[in-house]
Design a protein around this motif. Structure first.
Motif, PDB file in Angstrom:
ATOM      1  N   ALA A 356       3.109  19.367 -32.407  1.00  0.00           N
ATOM      2  CA  ALA A 356       3.318  20.574 -33.863  1.00  0.00           C
ATOM      3  C   ALA A 356       2.442  19.593 -35.133  1.00  0.00           C
ATOM      4  O   ALA A 356       1.710  19.921 -36.184  1.00  0.00           O
ATOM      5  N   GLU A 357       2.449  18.316 -34.932  1.00  0.00           N
ATOM      6  CA  GLU A 357       1.756  17.242 -35.780  1.00  0.00           C
ATOM      7  C   GLU A 357      -0.024  17.858 -35.608  1.00  0.00           C
ATOM      8  O   GLU A 357      -0.473  17.486 -36.616  1.00  0.00           O
ATOM      9  N   LEU A 358       0.293  16.803 -34.538  1.00  0.00           N
ATOM     10  CA  LEU A 358      -1.667  17.892 -34.395  1.00  0.00           C
ATOM     11  C   LEU A 358      -1.936  18.666 -34.812  1.00  0.00           C
ATOM     12  O   LEU A 358      -3.356  19.247 -35.688  1.00  0.00           O
ATOM     13  N   LEU A 359      -1.463  19.928 -34.896  1.00  0.00           N
ATOM     14  CA  LEU A 359      -1.608  21.375 -35.021  1.00  0.00           C
ATOM     15  C   LEU A 359      -1.780  21.151 -36.505  1.00  0.00           C
ATOM     16  O   LEU A 359      -2.272  21.190 -36.904  1.00  0.00           O
ATOM     17  N   ALA A 360      -0.364  20.796 -37.155  1.00  0.00           N
ATOM     18  CA  ALA A 360      -0.245  20.750 -38.625  1.00  0.00           C
ATOM     19  C   ALA A 360      -1.873  19.435 -38.956  1.00  0.00           C
ATOM     20  O   ALA A 360      -2.321  19.908 -40.309  1.00  0.00           O
ATOM     21  N   VAL A 361      -1.962  18.195 -39.099  1.00  0.00           N
ATOM     22  CA  VAL A 361      -2.634  18.022 -39.739  1.00  0.00           C
ATOM     23  C   VAL A 361      -4.176  18.070 -39.369  1.00  0.00           C
ATOM     24  O   VAL A 361      -5.119  18.601 -40.131  1.00  0.00           O
ATOM     25  N   THR A 362      -4.840  19.201 -37.727  1.00  0.00           N
ATOM     26  CA  THR A 362      -6.182  19.681 -37.967  1.00  0.00           C
ATOM     27  C   THR A 362      -6.451  21.188 -38.618  1.00  0.00           C
ATOM     28  O   THR A 362      -7.046  21.126 -39.094  1.00  0.00           O
ATOM     29  N   ASP A 363      -5.022  22.048 -38.964  1.00  0.00           N
ATOM     30  CA  ASP A 363      -4.976  23.125 -39.774  1.00  0.00           C
ATOM     31  C   ASP A 363      -5.131  22.668 -41.272  1.00  0.00           C
ATOM     32  O   ASP A 363      -5.666  23.205 -41.905  1.00  0.00           O
TER      33      ASP A 363
END
Length: 377
Positions: A356-363
């Motif tokens: 979730a953190e990887l997805l959030a930062v890249t989003d």
């Protein structure tokens, strides 16, 4: 050209963000909680499955459904094959798309339908076909859509798609983070119920909390120098991102990052998984996209001529430090070709939290790149 001054002007960012990209990223945690509540109200918590399905088939249009299928396949691993049914059709329009079950699909298989639209006749036909074959059908789609009637007719289960808080759903941002989490969350709970992945309600609460904390770190009010998403967006200006991932969740996160950069920010990007990324993209570091590919670049008129794209590596990892890793080899290859490298590695936590953190930062980074590059129409 990236207008870096816009990155640190929150009011101006809000004004140009007509697609609600930053709002969707900021509300991802709330969307997870709402989607989990909808799933519970739809009856997922009361399911008593007979056993694991032989295979999980996923159908739906666009980047959101593709991301859902990719993430679920990575999380399920060897538990059961998770297969996306690719649509066919003369155009990417709700009325033109068609899906078909594979010939082997039957009563021991599970069909998942994920759509932010719900008006696709092809998905209604697919639900009917699955019912005739004996497949169990579960759909996440807007409430009271034509698809909801078809799923009901197929004796399937429909979970109403969670809308953004305080507003109607914005279809134009269907590739954004809000749509991804609205579709993904109920299906995570379902596959936890049938024993294919670990995503209990308590785990999803941790995911929502991690999304909230990441939104606080990456929000428009946080200056670029201490904001990982703004920093990444600035680093990717005038570059060809080579997104190299390592770890179970990082691979689909990297592929989604490349897809949203293209669709939302209008930026080309390539993704690959380590260690195979090294030979797959190695030639790009020595060819026309290399850091020093143009010897005349130093003398170029910076105002009149657009800057050439140069490769930049983005290393996404969800594997804890100290394990077996190809990251040192990736850094060495980048260094040997004078290629810049950006790294993202989430804080410790369960697998879904790190993902979730990887997805959030890249989003967030995609949103900033889209807005500060003028891609906000």
């Amino acid at each position: 050209m990236l207008d870096e001054s816009l990155l640190d002007a929150p009011d101006d960012l809000a004004r140009v963000d007509r697609r609600g990209l930053l709002r969707g990223a900021a509300e991802a945690g709330a969307r997870v909680r709402t989607a989990a509540r909808h799933a519970n109200e739809a009856g997922l918590a009361d399911l008593r499955p007979d056993g694991r399905p032989r295979a999980v088939l996923i159908a739906g249009p666009g980047t959101a459904a593709t991301g859902v299928a990719d993430l679920l396949a990575a999380l399920a691993g060897a538990s059961a094959p998770v297969i996306r049914l690719d649509p066919t059709g003369v155009a990417h329009a709700a009325g033109a798309l068609r899906w078909a079950l594979p010939g082997w699909a039957g009563s021991v298989d599970l069909l998942l339908i994920a759509t932010t639209d719900g008006t696709e006749p092809g998905l209604a036909v697919l639900a009917e076909q699955a019912y005739r074959r004996g497949c169990t059908v579960v759909a996440v789609a807007p409430e009271r859509s034509p698809l909801s009637e078809a799923v009901d007719g197929a004796h399937g289960l429909l979970v109403p798609m969670a809308k953004a808080p305080y507003q109607e759903y914005d279809e134009s941002a269907a590739a954004g983070p809000g749509a991804l989490w609205a579709l993904l969350t109920p299906l995570l709970l379902l596959l936890d119920k049938v024993g294919l992945i670990t995503a209990a309600p308590d785990t999803l609460q941790l995911v929502a909390d991690r999304l909230d904390r990441t939104a606080e770190r990456c929000g428009p009010a946080i200056a670029t120098y201490s904001n990982p998403a703004k920093t990444l967006a600035a680093e990717l200006a005038d570059s060809l991102p080579l997104i190299w991932s390592e770890g179970t969740g990082a691979a689909p996160a990297g592929r989604r990052f490349a897809a949203t950069l293209a669709e939302l920010a209008g930026r080309p990007a390539l993704s690959a998984v380590l260690p195979e990324a090294l030979p797959a993209h190695g030639i790009l570091l020595a060819g026309a996209f290399a850091a020093g590919a143009d010897p005349e670049d130093f003398f170029r008129d910076r105002v009149e001529e657009p800057q050439a794209l140069r490769a930049r590596i983005v290393l996404l990892r969800d594997r804890p430090a100290g394990g077996l890793t190809a990251a040192p080899a990736a850094r060495e290859l980048a260094l040997s070709h004078d290629t810049a490298i950006s790294e993202l590695e989430p804080e410790e936590g369960v697998e879904l939290e790190q993902l979730a953190e990887l997805l959030a930062v890249t989003d967030f980074a995609t949103a900033y790149l889209a807005l500060a590059s003028g891609g906000h129409s």
